[in-house]
Design an enzyme around this catalytic site. Structure first.
Site, PDB file in Angstrom:
ATOM      1  CG  PHE A 106      -0.411   0.421   2.424  1.00  0.00           C
ATOM      2  CD1 PHE A 106      -0.384   1.271   2.738  1.00  0.00           C
ATOM      3  CD2 PHE A 106       0.024  -0.776   3.439  1.00  0.00           C
ATOM      4  CE1 PHE A 106       0.729   2.023   4.019  1.00  0.00           C
ATOM      5  CE2 PHE A 106       0.764  -0.181   4.721  1.00  0.00           C
ATOM      6  CZ  PHE A 106       0.525   1.410   4.897  1.00  0.00           C
ATOM      7  CE  LYS A 107       3.706   0.564   4.975  1.00  0.00           C
ATOM      8  NZ  LYS A 107       4.766   0.282   6.230  1.00  0.00           N
TER       9      LYS A 107
END
Length: 437
Positions: A106-107
């Site tokens: 997700f980062k």
């Protein structure tokens, strides 16, 4: 938009100053002076928009006063070269898959946005070099390293705890070379994060080199994560499933759930949030007692959440400081759960066997929190699947007694030669190393 420090002792900063500095001079985290609202009509229309169009709408609300529209749209377009699909897993429970980016975590969203925004400011101001310090318990390091790889005028130092990230995660930031340096710290994630914060506060270091952070303490890292909350809502709205939305967020340093709370404050109709913890349950203790007591982190199979002193708790406290009883207001919107390694493993196995869906250890916490929360009949549960299960192949294979396939993106990282610098957790050693660069 001006940005203030959560400690209220530093002068107001511009977006550029907040991004380049990372941390305020009083050790506080930067917060926007106001959180813009999106109209109900704008949010209802998102189901008719693409992810890029949705993200541009949100980005314009936050950053539109500081960046030209064409430049901002280009940054968003370049950031979002992948989708964040919502996938049904169980009855009325959906996964928001955030692992379709370059490093399968997700980062990638926040790291890619920040890299491009920082690159824009460096070019605009003619800065010679900015040095990015980032502490990682796994996915942050790979996302930041790959997001900033080859960006002119930026050198990245990734600090990671020795022996406490998965081998595949380690490959993603130790094999890149170029402008990426991996520092293997003999300690845990909290030690790495403490070194980064201490560096920002050290006058000699800051006179020697321009420093900033790419952890979620940086506003340019966590704010863009609100994009995919709006995108998830739009997808569920198309299915007619967005009316009573409960969002469960695997939580470590609390940047991800803070981005969700920002989206909620902007008008996103989330009924309530759940902070899903592993055994590092400082936030759950706060919900239950009203007292925030940091403590040393504990190593778990959900290693990206092994944080004993989550930085973004300061932002959550600040957001709810407008209420007479912040703790009560927080508890009304956010609940919490903790899960042991054994419970995480049980969930991964059960969901795989019964639903045919492969969870990673962090997503398993998010899913199980929804199950234990017992959703009402009309509620829709959404959990964030924050990384591809193959990034934790050893753990998942052992749990399922199988051999899960490694995606081509991950295989490519595993071909390179590991390069890292070993350091103690002593700040004096870290400082001496940076001064020598």
């Amino acid at each position: 938009m001006k940005y203030y420090s959560t400690n209220k002792q530093a002068p107001l900063a511009t977006l550029e100053d907040a991004v380049v500095k990372g941390l305020a001079g009083d050790k506080g985290l930067y917060m926007p002076e106001s959180i813009p609202s999106l109209s109900e009509g704008t949010i209802n229309d998102m189901k008719n928009r693409s992810f890029h169009e949705i993200a541009c709408t949100v980005a314009q609300a936050f950053f539109g006063d500081d960046i030209e529209p064409e430049t901002l749209h280009e940054i968003v377009k370049d950031t979002l070269s992948f989708d964040t699909p919502v996938v049904e897993v169980d009855d009325n429970i959906y996964s928001l898959e955030l692992f379709h980016g370059p490093t399968l975590a997700f980062k990638d969203v926040g790291a890619r946005f920040m890299a491009r925004l920082l690159g824009y400011f460096i070019k605009k101001e003619g800065l010679k070099q900015v040095n990015v310090l980032v502490a990682t318990s796994g996915d942050t390091g790979s996302a930041v390293a790959n997001g900033f790889l080859g960006v002119p005028g930026i050198h990245v130092y990734v600090l990671y705890p020795k022996g406490k990230v998965s081998p595949i995660q380690e490959c993603q930031f130790t094999t890149l070379g170029q402008n990426i340096t991996a520092l293997e710290i003999d300690g845990n994630f909290d030690d790495c994060q403490a070194l980064v914060k201490s560096a920002f506060m050290n006058t000699e270091l800051n006179n020697h080199m321009k420093l900033t952070s790419a952890n979620s303490i940086n506003v340019a890292r966590f704010l863009p994560q609100s994009f995919y909350y709006f995108n998830a809502y739009a997808q569920l709205d198309r299915m007619g499933k967005a009316g009573e939305l409960v969002v469960s967020v695997p939580s470590g340093n609390f940047g991800n759930i803070t981005a969700g709370l920002f989206a909620h404050r902007m008008g996103l109709p989330v009924k309530r949030f759940i902070a899903a913890n592993n055994r590092n349950d400082v936030f759950l203790d706060y919900l239950e007692t009203g007292k925030y007591t940091p403590r040393p982190s504990i190593a778990t199979i959900a290693n990206a959440m092994d944080v004993g002193d989550p930085s973004n708790f300061a932002r959550i406290q600040d957001m709810f400081g407008i209420y007479g009883d912040p703790h009560k207001a927080i508890c009304e919107l956010i609940s919490g759960y903790r899960f042991t390694d054994e419970e995480i493993a049980f969930t991964i196995k059960r969901v795989y066997n019964e639903c045919g869906y492969l969870l990673d250890p962090h997503g398993a916490c998010g899913y199980q929190a929804l199950i234990q929360n017992t959703l009402d009949k009309e509620e829709t549960g959404l959990f964030l699947e924050t990384a591809h299960p193959a990034k934790f192949k050893g753990t998942v294979d052992k749990i399922l007694d199988t051999d899960i396939e490694i995606p081509a993106k991950l295989k490519a990282f595993m071909q390179g030669k590991k390069q890292s610098v070993e350091l103690s957790k002593d700040f004096a050693d870290f400082k001496a190393y940076l001064l020598a660069q």
